[in-house]
Design an enzyme around this catalytic site. Structure first.
Site, PDB file in Angstrom:
ATOM      1  N   GLY A  53     -15.165  12.540  18.948  1.00 40.94           N
ATOM      2  CA  GLY A  53     -14.032  11.823  18.365  1.00 40.94           C
ATOM      3  C   GLY A  53     -14.322  10.336  18.226  1.00 40.94           C
ATOM      4  O   GLY A  53     -13.426   9.493  18.313  1.00 40.94           O
ATOM      5  N   GLY A  74     -12.367   7.912  15.829  1.00 32.61           N
ATOM      6  CA  GLY A  74     -10.937   7.697  16.028  1.00 32.61           C
ATOM      7  C   GLY A  74     -10.627   6.299  16.534  1.00 32.61           C
ATOM      8  O   GLY A  74     -11.526   5.468  16.714  1.00 32.61           O
ATOM      9  N   GLN A  75      -9.337   6.035  16.770  1.00 31.88           N
ATOM     10  CA  GLN A  75      -8.881   4.696  17.155  1.00 31.88           C
ATOM     11  C   GLN A  75      -9.619   4.176  18.396  1.00 31.88           C
ATOM     12  O   GLN A  75     -10.126   3.054  18.403  1.00 31.88           O
ATOM     13  CB  GLN A  75      -7.366   4.713  17.428  1.00 31.88           C
ATOM     14  CG  GLN A  75      -6.810   3.337  17.726  1.00 31.88           C
ATOM     15  CD  GLN A  75      -5.469   3.360  18.451  1.00 31.88           C
ATOM     16  OE1 GLN A  75      -5.032   4.419  18.934  1.00 31.88           O
ATOM     17  NE2 GLN A  75      -4.813   2.231  18.523  1.00 31.88           N
ATOM     18  N   LEU A  76      -9.669   4.976  19.444  1.00 32.05           N
ATOM     19  CA  LEU A  76     -10.354   4.554  20.665  1.00 32.05           C
ATOM     20  C   LEU A  76     -11.866   4.686  20.531  1.00 32.05           C
ATOM     21  O   LEU A  76     -12.625   3.854  21.023  1.00 32.05           O
ATOM     22  CB  LEU A  76      -9.909   5.440  21.828  1.00 32.05           C
ATOM     23  CG  LEU A  76      -8.804   4.903  22.703  1.00 32.05           C
ATOM     24  CD1 LEU A  76      -8.159   6.051  23.459  1.00 32.05           C
ATOM     25  CD2 LEU A  76      -9.337   3.874  23.680  1.00 32.05           C
ATOM     26  N   ASP A 110     -18.530  12.883  15.499  1.00 28.74           N
ATOM     27  CA  ASP A 110     -17.201  13.217  14.964  1.00 28.74           C
ATOM     28  C   ASP A 110     -17.417  14.166  13.795  1.00 28.74           C
ATOM     29  O   ASP A 110     -18.568  14.424  13.426  1.00 28.74           O
ATOM     30  CB  ASP A 110     -16.441  11.944  14.528  1.00 28.74           C
ATOM     31  CG  ASP A 110     -14.928  12.129  14.669  1.00 28.74           C
ATOM     32  OD1 ASP A 110     -14.408  13.167  14.214  1.00 28.74           O
ATOM     33  OD2 ASP A 110     -14.270  11.255  15.244  1.00 28.74           O
ATOM     34  N   TYR A 153       0.948  18.322  21.637  1.00 30.31           N
ATOM     35  CA  TYR A 153      -0.065  17.385  22.124  1.00 30.31           C
ATOM     36  C   TYR A 153       0.134  17.131  23.616  1.00 30.31           C
ATOM     37  O   TYR A 153      -0.816  17.211  24.405  1.00 30.31           O
ATOM     38  CB  TYR A 153       0.060  16.078  21.332  1.00 30.31           C
ATOM     39  CG  TYR A 153      -0.735  14.923  21.870  1.00 30.31           C
ATOM     40  CD1 TYR A 153      -2.122  14.913  21.834  1.00 30.31           C
ATOM     41  CD2 TYR A 153      -0.089  13.796  22.386  1.00 30.31           C
ATOM     42  CE1 TYR A 153      -2.846  13.829  22.314  1.00 30.31           C
ATOM     43  CE2 TYR A 153      -0.795  12.709  22.863  1.00 30.31           C
ATOM     44  CZ  TYR A 153      -2.173  12.726  22.824  1.00 30.31           C
ATOM     45  OH  TYR A 153      -2.883  11.658  23.297  1.00 30.31           O
ATOM     46  N   LYS A 188      -2.340  18.127  26.739  1.00 27.36           N
ATOM     47  CA  LYS A 188      -2.867  17.142  27.693  1.00 27.36           C
ATOM     48  C   LYS A 188      -2.495  17.526  29.126  1.00 27.36           C
ATOM     49  O   LYS A 188      -3.314  17.375  30.045  1.00 27.36           O
ATOM     50  CB  LYS A 188      -2.366  15.735  27.356  1.00 27.36           C
ATOM     51  CG  LYS A 188      -3.006  15.129  26.107  1.00 27.36           C
ATOM     52  CD  LYS A 188      -4.501  14.929  26.289  1.00 27.36           C
ATOM     53  CE  LYS A 188      -5.169  14.332  25.068  1.00 27.36           C
ATOM     54  NZ  LYS A 188      -6.641  14.329  25.191  1.00 27.36           N
TER      55      LYS A 188
HETATM   56  N1  SER Z   1      -0.461   7.182  21.345  1.00 32.50           N
HETATM   57  C1  SER Z   1      -0.277   8.576  21.527  1.00 32.50           C
HETATM   58  C2  SER Z   1       0.720   9.135  20.598  1.00 32.50           C
HETATM   59  O1  SER Z   1       1.593   8.408  20.196  1.00 32.50           O
HETATM   60  C3  SER Z   1       0.155   8.854  22.927  1.00 32.50           C
HETATM   61  O2  SER Z   1      -0.916   9.283  23.654  1.00 32.50           O
HETATM   62  O3  SER Z   1       0.662  10.292  20.293  1.00 32.50           O
END
Ligand code: SER
Length: 316
Positions: free
Chosen positions: A8, A11-13, A34, A139, A143
């Site tokens: 990933g 992605g953002q991170l 990715d 999601y 998690k």
């Molecule tokens: N930033 C994420 C979201 O909004 C939360 O982990 O889904």
């Protein structure tokens, strides 16, 4: 010598974490992966579909990977469009990474969790480390399940998986995709471009957030901590700051007084309402010395300065 795999990575991170890990371990020792390449990547990049076990196993064994940062996931808002697909992707990729890591003798795995694991029945202020987890989104459910699998792999196989529950992450280097906290990034893009901002959450919706620099530093510090200090093997609560859309707007207005906001809450409001307003991260502080550096105003200043440069706007 460490060999790092990031899934990933576009992605953002991932974009920012890849750079931080390249700096720490050397560009040639970091494999960013990715399903598609972001134009921001420099260094070693591989197209990797993490839903394919053989591909993950092959990548880890071929590169003799010692640490995996498994960032692939479909986030809270986007994930609701196709719940079973979200569950499948989020869980299959987790199993593939944990299992291939175990079988290939990977030393450490980083698995990001989220404030999305929390749901109804929590204390919304200073949400403690271990309340009942009853997440509202797929999601969040993936998690919460993933945290327990991390604990299971540690207890059963000794795989050293470490995890934090990230708050909403805000950075100028990359864009988030499909999250409920994404407004807190897009608001800065509108502000530097002098565009009015329409917020998809109500003005008073307080959520836990963290500046990208702090989020990356937390990740590296957790992964560097001595193994015996890591007492939480599900996932650590992590706090940076807390604010609502009105407060971030006020903070930006100190820099851009002409900036205008309006509010049109959508389905993401219900998700946000189920999440904590602030987080008790005392366990992370105690076990591995976590301490955030940025508050709302120092973050706003950094965001505005860097995005102005990005959009090539000279500040007045
Ligand atoms: N930033 C994420 C979201 O909004 C939360 O982990 O889904």
């Amino acid at each position: 010598m460490e060999k790092i795999l990031i899934t990933g990575a576009s992605g953002q991170l991932g974009i920012v974490l890849t750079k931080a890990l390249q700096k720490k371990y050397g560009v040639e020792n970091v494999i960013a992966s990715d399903i598609s390449k972001s134009s921001n990547h420099e260094g070693v990049f591989e197209i990797l579909n993490v839903t394919n076990y053989e591909a993950v196993d092959n990548c880890i064994s071929r590169h003799k990977i010692t640490q995996v940062y498994h960032l692939v996931a479909i986030l809270s808002a986007k994930g609701e469009a196709n719940p079973l697909n979200t569950w499948g992707i989020n869980m299959n990729t987790l199993f593939n990474v944990f299992e291939a890591s175990r079988l290939n003798g990977v030393k450490k795995v980083f698995y990001p969790s989220s404030i999305a694991v929390f749901g109804e029945d929590i204390e919304y202020i200073n949400t403690p480390q271990s309340p009942n987890l009853t997440p509202l989104t797929v999601y969040g459910m993936s998690k919460a399940a993933g945290e327990n699998w991390a604990n299971y792999y540690y207890k059963k196989y000794g795989l050293d998986i470490r995890s934090v529950r990230y708050p909403g992450v805000i950075g100028y280097q990359s864009l988030p995709g499909g999250g409920t906290t994404d407004y807190a990034v897009s608001i800065f893009h509108s502000a530097v471009k002098n565009e009015d901002f329409n917020c998809f959450l109500e003005s008073s919706t307080t959520l836990p957030m963290i500046f990208m620099d702090d989020a990356i530093r937390a990740t590296l510090e957790l992964m560097d901590a001595p193994k015996e200090n890591i007492k939480v093997r599900t996932s650590y609560n992590l706090a940076g700051m807390s604010f609502n859309p009105k407060q971030i707007y006020d903070s930006i207005k100190k820099i851009n007084p002409n900036f205008k906001i309006s509010y049109t809450p959508d389905f993401r409001q219900e998700i946000a309402n189920s999440w904590p307003k602030s987080i008790d991260d005392s366990q992370a502080r105690k076990d591995w010395g976590w301490q955030p550096k940025y508050n709302l105003d120092t973050m706003s200043k950094e965001m505005m300065e860097n995005l102005k440069e990005y959009y090539n706007l000279v500040s007045v």
